[in-house]
Design a protein around this motif. Sequence first.
Motif, short mmCIF file in Angstrom:
data_model
loop_
_atom_site.label_atom_id
_atom_site.label_comp_id
_atom_site.label_asym_id
_atom_site.label_seq_id
_atom_site.Cartn_x
_atom_site.Cartn_y
_atom_site.Cartn_z
N UNK A 4 0.83 -1.19 0.00
CA UNK A 4 0.00 0.00 0.00
C UNK A 4 0.87 1.25 0.00
N UNK A 5 0.49 2.23 -0.82
CA UNK A 5 1.21 3.50 -0.88
C UNK A 5 0.19 4.64 -0.83
N UNK A 26 -0.65 -6.00 -5.88
CA UNK A 26 -0.92 -7.35 -5.43
C UNK A 26 -2.32 -7.77 -5.85
N UNK A 27 -2.54 -9.04 -5.93
CA UNK A 27 -3.79 -9.55 -6.49
C UNK A 27 -4.91 -9.64 -5.48
N UNK A 28 -4.61 -9.39 -4.21
CA UNK A 28 -5.61 -9.65 -3.19
C UNK A 28 -6.26 -8.40 -2.63
N UNK A 76 -9.30 -0.22 -9.96
CA UNK A 76 -8.06 0.56 -9.97
C UNK A 76 -7.14 0.19 -8.82
N UNK A 77 -7.56 -0.76 -8.00
CA UNK A 77 -6.76 -1.14 -6.83
C UNK A 77 -6.42 0.07 -5.97
N UNK A 78 -7.37 0.93 -5.77
CA UNK A 78 -7.12 2.17 -5.05
C UNK A 78 -8.24 2.46 -4.06
N UNK A 79 -7.83 2.93 -2.91
CA UNK A 79 -8.78 3.41 -1.92
C UNK A 79 -8.61 4.91 -1.73
#
Length: 121
Positions: A4-5, A26-28, A76-79
Amino acid sequence: QVQLVESGGGLVQAGGSLRLSCAASGRTFSSNGMGWFRQAPGKEREFLASISRTSDSTYYADSVKGRFTISRDNAKNTGYLQMNSLKPEDTAVYYCAAGVPTSTWSQYDYWGQGTQVTVSS
């Protein structure tokens, strides 16, 4: 594994807004709930908000309810943490985390490095 960044921190005047992002690799990522915490100097880590894997459930600390909004985009794998009506007491290092979406920091398995938010009066 999830890395996480965080980004989007900075200096803002009281009453202003910032939007923090938490980019995950990461895929999870989509398999984990997300949370945002903060820690000010000399203070304990404080829970702010959490969101479930599918965004159908969110939870906020009283201190930020109505001012902060948590969201995520699994494609987008983003929070995100949208922060409005910021106050000087919101000054802290802000962390995103992935894991079980609760208010308890130990329930999260993965943490970002943090981003500084400073609110001037």
